[in-house]
Design a protein around this motif. Sequence first.
Motif, PDB file in Angstrom:
ATOM      1  N   UNK A 351       0.828  -1.202   0.000  1.00  0.00           N
ATOM      2  CA  UNK A 351       0.000   0.000   0.000  1.00  0.00           C
ATOM      3  C   UNK A 351       0.866   1.258   0.000  1.00  0.00           C
ATOM      4  N   UNK A 352       0.180   2.400  -0.218  1.00  0.00           N
ATOM      5  CA  UNK A 352       0.838   3.686  -0.091  1.00  0.00           C
ATOM      6  C   UNK A 352       1.666   4.087  -1.297  1.00  0.00           C
ATOM      7  N   UNK A 353       2.657   4.931  -1.041  1.00  0.00           N
ATOM      8  CA  UNK A 353       3.486   5.479  -2.095  1.00  0.00           C
ATOM      9  C   UNK A 353       4.260   4.391  -2.841  1.00  0.00           C
ATOM     10  N   UNK A 354       4.750   3.392  -2.123  1.00  0.00           N
ATOM     11  CA  UNK A 354       5.506   2.315  -2.747  1.00  0.00           C
ATOM     12  C   UNK A 354       4.624   1.553  -3.741  1.00  0.00           C
ATOM     13  N   UNK A 355       3.364   1.353  -3.380  1.00  0.00           N
ATOM     14  CA  UNK A 355       2.441   0.676  -4.285  1.00  0.00           C
ATOM     15  C   UNK A 355       2.166   1.519  -5.527  1.00  0.00           C
ATOM     16  N   UNK A 356       2.123   2.844  -5.362  1.00  0.00           N
ATOM     17  CA  UNK A 356       1.919   3.728  -6.512  1.00  0.00           C
ATOM     18  C   UNK A 356       3.095   3.631  -7.478  1.00  0.00           C
ATOM     19  N   UNK A 357       4.307   3.576  -6.932  1.00  0.00           N
ATOM     20  CA  UNK A 357       5.494   3.435  -7.766  1.00  0.00           C
ATOM     21  C   UNK A 357       5.470   2.081  -8.481  1.00  0.00           C
ATOM     22  N   UNK A 358       5.082   1.052  -7.763  1.00  0.00           N
ATOM     23  CA  UNK A 358       4.987  -0.297  -8.330  1.00  0.00           C
ATOM     24  C   UNK A 358       4.007  -0.308  -9.502  1.00  0.00           C
ATOM     25  N   UNK A 359       2.834   0.295  -9.316  1.00  0.00           N
ATOM     26  CA  UNK A 359       1.838   0.333 -10.390  1.00  0.00           C
ATOM     27  C   UNK A 359       2.369   1.110 -11.590  1.00  0.00           C
ATOM     28  N   UNK A 360       3.076   2.193 -11.350  1.00  0.00           N
ATOM     29  CA  UNK A 360       3.631   2.974 -12.452  1.00  0.00           C
ATOM     30  C   UNK A 360       4.644   2.147 -13.244  1.00  0.00           C
ATOM     31  N   UNK A 361       5.435   1.356 -12.555  1.00  0.00           N
ATOM     32  CA  UNK A 361       6.399   0.491 -13.235  1.00  0.00           C
ATOM     33  C   UNK A 361       5.681  -0.564 -14.065  1.00  0.00           C
ATOM     34  N   UNK A 362       4.564  -1.077 -13.546  1.00  0.00           N
ATOM     35  CA  UNK A 362       3.777  -2.060 -14.287  1.00  0.00           C
ATOM     36  C   UNK A 362       3.241  -1.439 -15.576  1.00  0.00           C
ATOM     37  N   UNK A 363       2.729  -0.212 -15.470  1.00  0.00           N
ATOM     38  CA  UNK A 363       2.197   0.478 -16.660  1.00  0.00           C
ATOM     39  C   UNK A 363       3.286   0.702 -17.698  1.00  0.00           C
ATOM     40  N   UNK A 364       4.447   1.148 -17.244  1.00  0.00           N
ATOM     41  CA  UNK A 364       5.553   1.365 -18.173  1.00  0.00           C
ATOM     42  C   UNK A 364       6.044   0.047 -18.761  1.00  0.00           C
ATOM     43  N   UNK A 365       6.013  -0.998 -17.939  1.00  0.00           N
ATOM     44  CA  UNK A 365       6.436  -2.313 -18.417  1.00  0.00           C
ATOM     45  C   UNK A 365       5.514  -2.866 -19.478  1.00  0.00           C
ATOM     46  N   UNK A 366       4.221  -2.560 -19.355  1.00  0.00           N
ATOM     47  CA  UNK A 366       3.261  -3.032 -20.349  1.00  0.00           C
ATOM     48  C   UNK A 366       3.543  -2.410 -21.713  1.00  0.00           C
ATOM     49  N   UNK A 367       3.884  -1.112 -21.718  1.00  0.00           N
ATOM     50  CA  UNK A 367       4.229  -0.445 -22.976  1.00  0.00           C
ATOM     51  C   UNK A 367       5.545  -1.006 -23.517  1.00  0.00           C
ATOM     52  N   UNK A 368       6.513  -1.192 -22.636  1.00  0.00           N
ATOM     53  CA  UNK A 368       7.805  -1.719 -23.064  1.00  0.00           C
ATOM     54  C   UNK A 368       7.647  -3.100 -23.683  1.00  0.00           C
TER      55      UNK A 368
END
Length: 405
Positions: A351-368
């Motif tokens: 949860x929290x900020x770390x989870x937000x960073x994790x989700x952002x990495x997932x989104x970028x990974x999907x494009x990659x």
Amino acid sequence: MQHRIIVLGAGYTGAVAAGRLAKRLHRDDVALTLVNAEPDFVERVRMHQLATGQDLEPRPLADLLAGTGVELLTATVTGIDVDRGTVDVTHADGDTRELAYDTLVYALGSGWNDQGVPGTAEHAHEIAGRPGALRLRERLARLEAGETVVVVGGGLTGLEAATEIAESRPDLDVALAARGGLGDWLSPKGRRHLREVFDRLGITAYEHTTVTRVHADRVTTGDGASVPAAVTVWTAGFAVHPIAGATALEVTDTGQIVVDQTMRSVSHPDVYAVGDAALATGAGGKPLRMSCASGSFTALHAADAITARLTGGKPRKGTIRYFNQCISLGRREGLVQYVTADDRAVRAALTGRLAAVYKELICKGAVWSAGNPTFGLPVRRRRVLPERAAERRPGAAGAAEAPVS
């Protein structure tokens, strides 16, 4: 003679399937065409960000496919004849063409589902695609302080939309209507964090609430109550593209194409369906939910199965499984709910900020991954068996450039 492969749709699944096929099959043996209505790759998982005024980085498909040998055709699919092996497409200028295929990958995905609720089509906004997100963006920009936005649907899309709107526009009154309890499929830790974020952002949750009618300025619930809504955002599920249901393909009552474990149509073996368009089963024999999380894996399975069929290999075996559900709760908060293979929540959650960073990495990974469908690993391009390369669908000869009559 080249084996003609057409991929319909260039979302996460279509782009991955086309790119992976291009990496695994020898260019001299196949003609790969990717058909998409827009010239850009659309990050569907970021549509709630686009709707709230954030500008997303343009991602032209031509750049994504550069050097792959895949031909990009910007056009709208208007019809498919799976018995003849042809696809009808229409360009933006109105020009129509009939394309012939030997193998078809159907990745047209899904759009919003108004569930037949009166007034939804006329008055509600949706964020299942870029056009809808942009219309909502314009409408939200015109709202004045104190006006109410009601998000209908308590799934992942609804949670992300409600929190994104509330964070970006703290001057608005944001509410969410959910059929069940707020995040009732999450672990206790996940539900607790979700409620904390809702409280912090001032979002009102109407739990165990069914919306039965959408009006221009309010919604009506199943118990007859009226909830003010200057804007209604409808996120209550998805509906697949209707074209498959108009063909001879075996589809479900909801229009999804019935496939086997290799994503191959059970009725037409030269057609593969991936992503939301397919009724595919995962761990425990449960149908995969419509999501990017499962869609990309179906694309990998399909591409590898097609490669194996054309080159004399064996399709890889394995069941698609889940690992987590990643939810953005605005730009500063997130929730990563870890799940079992068949998508049931376990106790662990980030949860929290770390989870937000994790989700952002997932989104970028999907494009990659859409641009790197073999994940950066070297892959030997395989030669297509002569008998496969020479296959031609009945009635499809000469149709590649023929105008639609």
